[in-house]
Enzyme design. Structure first.
Site, PDB file in Angstrom:
ATOM      1  N   LEU A   6      -1.939   2.803  -4.813  1.00 46.20           N
ATOM      2  CA  LEU A   6      -1.558   2.643  -3.404  1.00 46.20           C
ATOM      3  C   LEU A   6      -0.281   1.825  -3.293  1.00 46.20           C
ATOM      4  O   LEU A   6      -0.259   0.649  -3.657  1.00 46.20           O
ATOM      5  CB  LEU A   6      -2.685   1.956  -2.634  1.00 46.20           C
ATOM      6  CG  LEU A   6      -4.065   2.598  -2.762  1.00 46.20           C
ATOM      7  CD1 LEU A   6      -5.072   1.858  -1.901  1.00 46.20           C
ATOM      8  CD2 LEU A   6      -4.014   4.074  -2.386  1.00 46.20           C
ATOM      9  N   ALA A   8       2.060   2.321  -0.366  1.00 47.88           N
ATOM     10  CA  ALA A   8       2.704   2.748   0.882  1.00 47.88           C
ATOM     11  C   ALA A   8       2.965   1.595   1.849  1.00 47.88           C
ATOM     12  O   ALA A   8       3.538   1.796   2.907  1.00 47.88           O
ATOM     13  CB  ALA A   8       1.821   3.798   1.577  1.00 47.88           C
ATOM     14  N   GLY A   9       2.517   0.408   1.461  1.00 41.46           N
ATOM     15  CA  GLY A   9       2.516  -0.734   2.390  1.00 41.46           C
ATOM     16  C   GLY A   9       3.905  -1.183   2.830  1.00 41.46           C
ATOM     17  O   GLY A   9       4.908  -0.949   2.157  1.00 41.46           O
ATOM     18  N   GLY A 136     -12.723 -10.370   0.408  1.00 38.06           N
ATOM     19  CA  GLY A 136     -13.859  -9.460   0.441  1.00 38.06           C
ATOM     20  C   GLY A 136     -14.777  -9.860  -0.709  1.00 38.06           C
ATOM     21  O   GLY A 136     -14.346  -9.906  -1.861  1.00 38.06           O
ATOM     22  N   HIS A 309      28.506 -22.824  -8.654  1.00 36.16           N
ATOM     23  CA  HIS A 309      29.055 -24.158  -8.911  1.00 36.16           C
ATOM     24  C   HIS A 309      28.116 -25.269  -8.459  1.00 36.16           C
ATOM     25  O   HIS A 309      27.690 -25.286  -7.298  1.00 36.16           O
ATOM     26  CB  HIS A 309      30.380 -24.384  -8.160  1.00 36.16           C
ATOM     27  CG  HIS A 309      31.247 -23.193  -8.065  1.00 36.16           C
ATOM     28  ND1 HIS A 309      32.194 -22.874  -9.013  1.00 36.16           N
ATOM     29  CD2 HIS A 309      31.323 -22.215  -7.133  1.00 36.16           C
ATOM     30  CE1 HIS A 309      32.813 -21.763  -8.661  1.00 36.16           C
ATOM     31  NE2 HIS A 309      32.301 -21.343  -7.528  1.00 36.16           N
TER      32      HIS A 309
HETATM   33  P1  TTP Z   1      -1.841  -4.785   1.886  1.00 37.94           P
HETATM   34  O1  TTP Z   1      -1.332  -5.837   0.942  1.00 37.94           O
HETATM   35  O2  TTP Z   1      -2.999  -5.110   2.743  1.00 37.94           O
HETATM   36  O3  TTP Z   1      -0.649  -4.289   2.813  1.00 37.94           O
HETATM   37  P2  TTP Z   1       0.893  -4.309   2.572  1.00 37.94           P
HETATM   38  O4  TTP Z   1       1.242  -4.012   1.162  1.00 37.94           O
HETATM   39  O5  TTP Z   1       1.529  -3.434   3.596  1.00 37.94           O
HETATM   40  O6  TTP Z   1       1.337  -5.811   2.851  1.00 37.94           O
HETATM   41  P3  TTP Z   1       1.340  -6.659   4.219  1.00 37.94           P
HETATM   42  O7  TTP Z   1      -0.074  -6.931   4.561  1.00 37.94           O
HETATM   43  O8  TTP Z   1       2.094  -7.871   3.802  1.00 37.94           O
HETATM   44  O9  TTP Z   1       2.074  -5.879   5.269  1.00 37.94           O
HETATM   45  O10 TTP Z   1      -2.218  -3.474   1.088  1.00 37.94           O
HETATM   46  C1  TTP Z   1      -2.875  -3.452  -0.140  1.00 37.94           C
HETATM   47  C2  TTP Z   1      -2.353  -2.281  -0.951  1.00 37.94           C
HETATM   48  O11 TTP Z   1      -2.672  -1.050  -0.329  1.00 37.94           O
HETATM   49  C3  TTP Z   1      -0.875  -2.306  -1.117  1.00 37.94           C
HETATM   50  O12 TTP Z   1      -0.591  -1.851  -2.426  1.00 37.94           O
HETATM   51  C4  TTP Z   1      -0.367  -1.316  -0.091  1.00 37.94           C
HETATM   52  C5  TTP Z   1      -1.497  -0.326   0.000  1.00 37.94           C
HETATM   53  N1  TTP Z   1      -1.716   0.297   1.312  1.00 37.94           N
HETATM   54  C6  TTP Z   1      -1.381   1.624   1.494  1.00 37.94           C
HETATM   55  O13 TTP Z   1      -0.881   2.287   0.573  1.00 37.94           O
HETATM   56  N2  TTP Z   1      -1.629   2.193   2.711  1.00 37.94           N
HETATM   57  C7  TTP Z   1      -2.178   1.510   3.746  1.00 37.94           C
HETATM   58  O14 TTP Z   1      -2.386   2.101   4.824  1.00 37.94           O
HETATM   59  C8  TTP Z   1      -2.509   0.112   3.542  1.00 37.94           C
HETATM   60  C9  TTP Z   1      -3.097  -0.705   4.645  1.00 37.94           C
HETATM   61  C10 TTP Z   1      -2.249  -0.443   2.322  1.00 37.94           C
END
Ligand code: TTP
Length: 394
Positions: A6, A8-9, A136, A309
């Protein structure tokens, strides 16, 4: 084993460092953060990687490409961040109806623990902490996960969910979960459904780091810089002193009178010195420069950044193309010895660190003789004036 990562965040807690790049592309010991996760997954047994991208997706696709260590990578786009279950749902077209692993692309795991996860049946990685109330938390009976509770006042165990799962094929039919109270479609709800029909084992993780906030990027570098292969491939003066695990890449230059104490990585195109002092754990990014009478301690300097510097930078993260004017000094310790606080999404929060300096967005420039107080953030393209003492974010 097919593996979904994952990535996409938006990385909002990491701003301003994620203004111009997605969090998975932040540098950790010379590689993007997500590449560490992907490589660990391949070592553990990933045979196919499906990376879910969204925010600044092209940067991830272009850097990671079609394979990681010989294993094919496919991408799927999650247009809107609707939650981790939704992210896996977007990836499901790429998956066979077989067991699959899901990893957070912003988490680092030790190799052995991920091996154990891949070798298990249905499983979730768990990490033992002293105070689980902000995570969690897994309820466990007879080595079987019986539930998961978010931020419980009265935790059922000290095992927290470390964001790595091995799901049975049946979970592919359970991904369409409804919105949680915080408005996201969450993978933990898929886990809840899975434990109703399958024995899910908690797999203890020895070392785990969730990289969500700037000081965790520093921690990630502290960890991964200790694992670099020491080598001197660049041009290093006979008059430089190098000790500990240090890697100077080909195309980097270390001039007369420089001392580097590892762990440290000096990337290609970077110049250090003359007469500079680099202390571990430090990453000097590609084409960065650290000049005369500059001390850098436990910091990350991204590409093309210059501290040329008479300056001190400690326990700090400097983005890309930052320029520190002569005599810029970073404070990294409070006189009351309390943990340094930093702004994360508008709130001042504890970094949990006695020593923490500053976070500087890409393109920021300081005037000569700037003092930056511990816990200050300079936004992307920020400016400070000559002789300024900066005690608040800007
Ligand atoms: P988070 O760390 O909760 O989200 P984020 O990476 O966008 O960071 P922030 O809370 O600072 O905005 O997400 C956990 C992981 O899951 C991270 O690798 C991103 C991924 N993720 C997705 O791919 N899609 C989503 O819809 C969400 C919520 C998270």
């Amino acid at each position: 084993m097919q593996t979904v990562v994952l990535a996409a965040g938006q990385g909002t807690r990491m701003r301003p460092l994620t203004d111009r790049r997605p969090k998975p592309m932040l540098p950790v010991a010379g590689r993007p953060l997500v590449e560490h996760t992907l490589s660990t997954a391949v070592d553990a047994g990933a045979t196919r990687l499906v990376v879910v991208v969204g925010y600044k997706a092209d940067a991830v696709r272009e850097r990671i490409g079609d394979t990681v260590d010989g294993v094919p990578v496919e991408y799927t786009v999650q247009d809107e961040q609707r939650g981790t279950a939704d992210a896996v749902l977007q990836a499901s077209d790429h998956l066979d109806h077989e067991p699959f692993v899901v990893l957070n692309g912003d988490a680092l795991y030790d190799d052995e623990s991920l091996d154990d996860l891949y070798d298990a049946g249905p499983a979730v990685a768990s990490y033992r902490v002293d105070d689980p109330t902000q995570y969690g938390v897994l309820a466990v009976e007879n080595d079987r996960v019986t539930g998961i509770v978010e931020k419980p006042a009265d935790p059922p165990s000290d095992l927290i969910n470390a964001g790595a799962y091995l799901f049975p094929a049946a979970a592919l039919d359970e991904l369409d979960v409804s919105e949680s109270s915080r408005g996201e479609h969450e993978l933990t709800d898929v886990l809840e459904r899975t434990i109703e029909s399958h024995a899910v084992t908690p797999i203890p993780v020895n070392r785990w780091l969730d990289v969500g906030r700037p000081w965790e990027l520093l921690k990630a570098n502290e960890w991964k810089l200790t694992e670099i292969e020491p080598a001197i491939n660049g041009t290093v003066s006979d008059d430089a002193t190098i000790s500990g695990p240090v890697r100077v890449e080909a195309g980097a230059t270390v001039n007369d009178g420089v001392t580097i104490e590892g762990p440290a990585l000096v990337r290609s195109g970077a110049t250090v010195g003359p007469n500079a002092y680099i202390r571990g754990a430090t990453l000097v990014g590609p084409d960065a420069s650290v000049g005369h009478a500059v001390e850098i301690k436990n910091s990350v300097l991204m590409r093309d950044t210059a501290v040329n510097h008479l300056s001190y930078v400690g326990d700090s993260v400097l983005g890309r193309s930052v320029n520190f004017g002569a005599g810029t000094i970073v404070a990294n310790l409070r006189h009351d010895d309390k943990a340094v606080r930093l702004t994360v999404k508008g709130d001042r929060v504890s970094t949990g660190r006695r020593k923490f300096g500053v976070v500087v967005g890409d393109g920021a420039k300081t005037g000569i003789d700037t003092s930056l107080n511990a816990g200050v953030t300079l936004s992307t393209d920020a400016r400070t004036g000559v002789g300024e003492s900066v005690t608040k974010d800007r």
